[in-house]
Scaffold this active site. Sequence first.
Site, PDB file in Angstrom:
ATOM      1  N   CYS A 290      -1.961   9.167   2.906  1.00 52.71           N
ATOM      2  CA  CYS A 290      -1.738   8.681   1.541  1.00 52.71           C
ATOM      3  C   CYS A 290      -2.913   9.048   0.638  1.00 52.71           C
ATOM      4  O   CYS A 290      -2.753   9.200  -0.564  1.00 52.71           O
ATOM      5  CB  CYS A 290      -1.520   7.177   1.552  1.00 52.71           C
TER       6      CYS A 290
ATOM      7  N   GLU B 286       0.889  -1.176   0.000  1.00 51.63           N
ATOM      8  CA  GLU B 286       0.000   0.000   0.000  1.00 51.63           C
ATOM      9  C   GLU B 286       0.920   1.216   0.000  1.00 51.63           C
ATOM     10  O   GLU B 286       1.583   1.493   0.998  1.00 51.63           O
ATOM     11  CB  GLU B 286      -0.869   0.018   1.259  1.00 51.63           C
TER      12      GLU B 286
HETATM   13  P1  NDP Z   1       8.588   4.651   4.412  1.00 57.16           P
HETATM   14  O1  NDP Z   1       8.370   3.946   3.138  1.00 57.16           O
HETATM   15  O2  NDP Z   1       9.826   5.420   4.586  1.00 57.16           O
HETATM   16  O3  NDP Z   1       8.526   3.648   5.655  1.00 57.16           O
HETATM   17  C1  NDP Z   1       7.449   2.785   5.929  1.00 57.16           C
HETATM   18  C2  NDP Z   1       7.951   1.661   6.814  1.00 57.16           C
HETATM   19  O4  NDP Z   1       8.890   0.889   6.086  1.00 57.16           O
HETATM   20  C3  NDP Z   1       8.674   2.134   8.069  1.00 57.16           C
HETATM   21  O5  NDP Z   1       8.418   1.236   9.124  1.00 57.16           O
HETATM   22  C4  NDP Z   1      10.123   2.048   7.649  1.00 57.16           C
HETATM   23  O6  NDP Z   1      10.985   1.955   8.749  1.00 57.16           O
HETATM   24  C5  NDP Z   1      10.108   0.779   6.823  1.00 57.16           C
HETATM   25  N1  NDP Z   1      11.199   0.638   5.873  1.00 57.16           N
HETATM   26  C6  NDP Z   1      11.965   1.598   5.307  1.00 57.16           C
HETATM   27  N2  NDP Z   1      12.881   1.046   4.476  1.00 57.16           N
HETATM   28  C7  NDP Z   1      12.688  -0.310   4.505  1.00 57.16           C
HETATM   29  C8  NDP Z   1      13.294  -1.430   3.853  1.00 57.16           C
HETATM   30  N3  NDP Z   1      14.301  -1.286   2.982  1.00 57.16           N
HETATM   31  N4  NDP Z   1      12.838  -2.675   4.108  1.00 57.16           N
HETATM   32  C9  NDP Z   1      11.817  -2.863   4.968  1.00 57.16           C
HETATM   33  N5  NDP Z   1      11.198  -1.836   5.627  1.00 57.16           N
HETATM   34  C10 NDP Z   1      11.619  -0.570   5.388  1.00 57.16           C
HETATM   35  O7  NDP Z   1       7.293   5.521   4.600  1.00 57.16           O
HETATM   36  P2  NDP Z   1       7.016   6.561   5.733  1.00 57.16           P
HETATM   37  O8  NDP Z   1       7.104   5.928   7.082  1.00 57.16           O
HETATM   38  O9  NDP Z   1       7.858   7.736   5.434  1.00 57.16           O
HETATM   39  O10 NDP Z   1       5.469   6.864   5.479  1.00 57.16           O
HETATM   40  C11 NDP Z   1       5.034   7.745   4.526  1.00 57.16           C
HETATM   41  C12 NDP Z   1       4.700   7.061   3.216  1.00 57.16           C
HETATM   42  O11 NDP Z   1       3.749   6.034   3.408  1.00 57.16           O
HETATM   43  C13 NDP Z   1       4.059   8.021   2.237  1.00 57.16           C
HETATM   44  O12 NDP Z   1       4.687   7.924   0.990  1.00 57.16           O
HETATM   45  C14 NDP Z   1       2.618   7.559   2.122  1.00 57.16           C
HETATM   46  O13 NDP Z   1       1.985   7.789   0.948  1.00 57.16           O
HETATM   47  C15 NDP Z   1       2.723   6.123   2.415  1.00 57.16           C
HETATM   48  N6  NDP Z   1       1.472   5.633   2.981  1.00 57.16           N
HETATM   49  C16 NDP Z   1       0.654   4.848   2.209  1.00 57.16           C
HETATM   50  C17 NDP Z   1      -0.561   4.420   2.687  1.00 57.16           C
HETATM   51  C18 NDP Z   1      -1.433   3.523   1.871  1.00 57.16           C
HETATM   52  O14 NDP Z   1      -2.275   2.851   2.425  1.00 57.16           O
HETATM   53  N7  NDP Z   1      -1.308   3.473   0.567  1.00 57.16           N
HETATM   54  C19 NDP Z   1      -1.035   4.784   4.021  1.00 57.16           C
HETATM   55  C20 NDP Z   1      -0.096   5.589   4.766  1.00 57.16           C
HETATM   56  C21 NDP Z   1       1.121   5.990   4.245  1.00 57.16           C
HETATM   57  P3  NDP Z   1      11.635   3.279   9.441  1.00 57.16           P
HETATM   58  O15 NDP Z   1      10.790   4.446   9.138  1.00 57.16           O
HETATM   59  O16 NDP Z   1      11.654   2.913  10.874  1.00 57.16           O
HETATM   60  O17 NDP Z   1      12.987   3.392   8.846  1.00 57.16           O
END
Ligand code: NDP
Length: 476
Positions: free
Chosen positions: A290, A256
């Site tokens: 999002c 997502e």
């Molecule tokens: P990120 O993609 O940066 O992070 C999301 C999660 O993934 C965090 O727990 C992060 O850990 C983890 N993560 C980061 N890199 C990796 C990796 N290489 N492997 C596995 N896990 C990883 O998103 P944000 O937290 O910045 O959230 C914002 C984004 O989420 C926006 O782009 C938004 O659009 C999207 N979003 C989408 C939704 C949907 O339903 N479509 C709903 C809500 C948000 P950590 O941050 O601890 O490094």
Amino acid sequence: MKGDTLSNWIAGQAVEAAGSERIENLDPRDGTLINTIPCSGPKDAEVAVSAASSCMEQGGGGQGGAGGLNVADRSALLRSVADSVERRLEQYAEAESRDTGKPLEVAMEVDIPRGVENLRFFAQAIEERQPMSFSSASSVNEVLDRPVGSVALITPWNFPFHLLTWKLGPAIAMGNAIVAKPSELTPTTATMLAEEFTGAGAPDGLFNILHGKGAEAGDALVRSENINAVSFTGGTATGRTIAEVAAPLLKKVSLELGGKNPSVVFADCEFSSTLEGIAKAAFFNSGQVCLCGSRILVEDALHDALVESLVEQAAQWSDRIGPLITKEHRNKVASYVALAAKDGGRIMCGGEEESPEDGAWFAPTVICGLEHSSRTAQEEIFGPVVTIHPFKDEDEALQLANDTDFGLAGTIWTSDMVRAQRFAQKMETGMVWVNTWNERDLRVPFGGMKQSGSGREGGRWSMDFFSEARNVCVKQ
Ligand code: NDP
């Protein structure tokens, strides 16, 4: 949870990570320290995954539910946790508000109640799930659900509790064991929830929390050979990285991802409710949603009136939102506004940092006069920033609405329901709202097309993802 120090939660207890490095969780309002979390790595991930695997073994290694729980047990567990979170609503809301910076009343009225609803919804959905069977003259075919196994849930910081329960509910309902990796920026309510499950009698290892950085702890889970499925919500770039790692391992993955969602406003709309709706879609949660409507497309005749009124709405929203999640994120949002000004956009309001203390505050911002192809109008900003673009007729509105790499959601504002239906059919988004925004029925599919993800959550789509559908064919 021990004071200001959070630990991983593995096999029903707090467990320290192998390394001593800790990550600071800072209050977005003023930069003060809330707590610290372990910076877990691959070894810690394996400890958590092995706890989940042992829990699966108790259920016969996937023949039954994790920890030997049957459908009635799982349903009762989800309900019991939902009840106890509800009793502690204020504590959860305070923790969520502190971690994210969102106003306490929003966490009290939206985030935590929605999390409770998610748990209750899937508690009921599993009870109501009907086994499928197909008969022909020669055979009877039964479709059997089997848990996927140990699953990783990776969630972002914008709605930490809600988005975790949205995955956790169906994962537990379908009999899986879980390792969750919350965002390092918002770790607190996930830890509280894991403790809550243990307190409610969940078998050890059913729900484990692994804290740490995405690129280390998260990545280790995706790579682990004992993790059978990964459910991820987050940015598109991270989703692509996860897909690249998981694909050769042939793991089930649900993604997502981000959005650049159009709010399409026709001149025949009911003006005041439209204005209220598109302002909420633009500025709620400081635009860190999002689904947020960050591209407003408006019919020529209404353009000037809409811009003027939205600027007034923006001023009101300024008092209803918290800061952005971090100062780094605020700088990213500010850079898009600066880019818009450089590209010829007119900043009608906002555009600057609002820093009452030392927090990551940013004012609601309305931008006009930008080319629709500009980066500010095309890329996901994830802040309280909207661009407004005029259109002359329905064809141009549709061309603009679909002129994006994303395809998560869109809204249509009109009093002509025939047009709304026609337009909705042609919009390239997973979700369309007509004269409303983010109105949710948890039974319907949730997810995006194009670069907004793959797979769907919600109702039976979540339950299908967290199970292996098997066919048993018996010759008549
Ligand atoms: P990120 O993609 O940066 O992070 C999301 C999660 O993934 C965090 O727990 C992060 O850990 C983890 N993560 C980061 N890199 C990796 C990796 N290489 N492997 C596995 N896990 C990883 O998103 P944000 O937290 O910045 O959230 C914002 C984004 O989420 C926006 O782009 C938004 O659009 C999207 N979003 C989408 C939704 C949907 O339903 N479509 C709903 C809500 C948000 P950590 O941050 O601890 O490094």
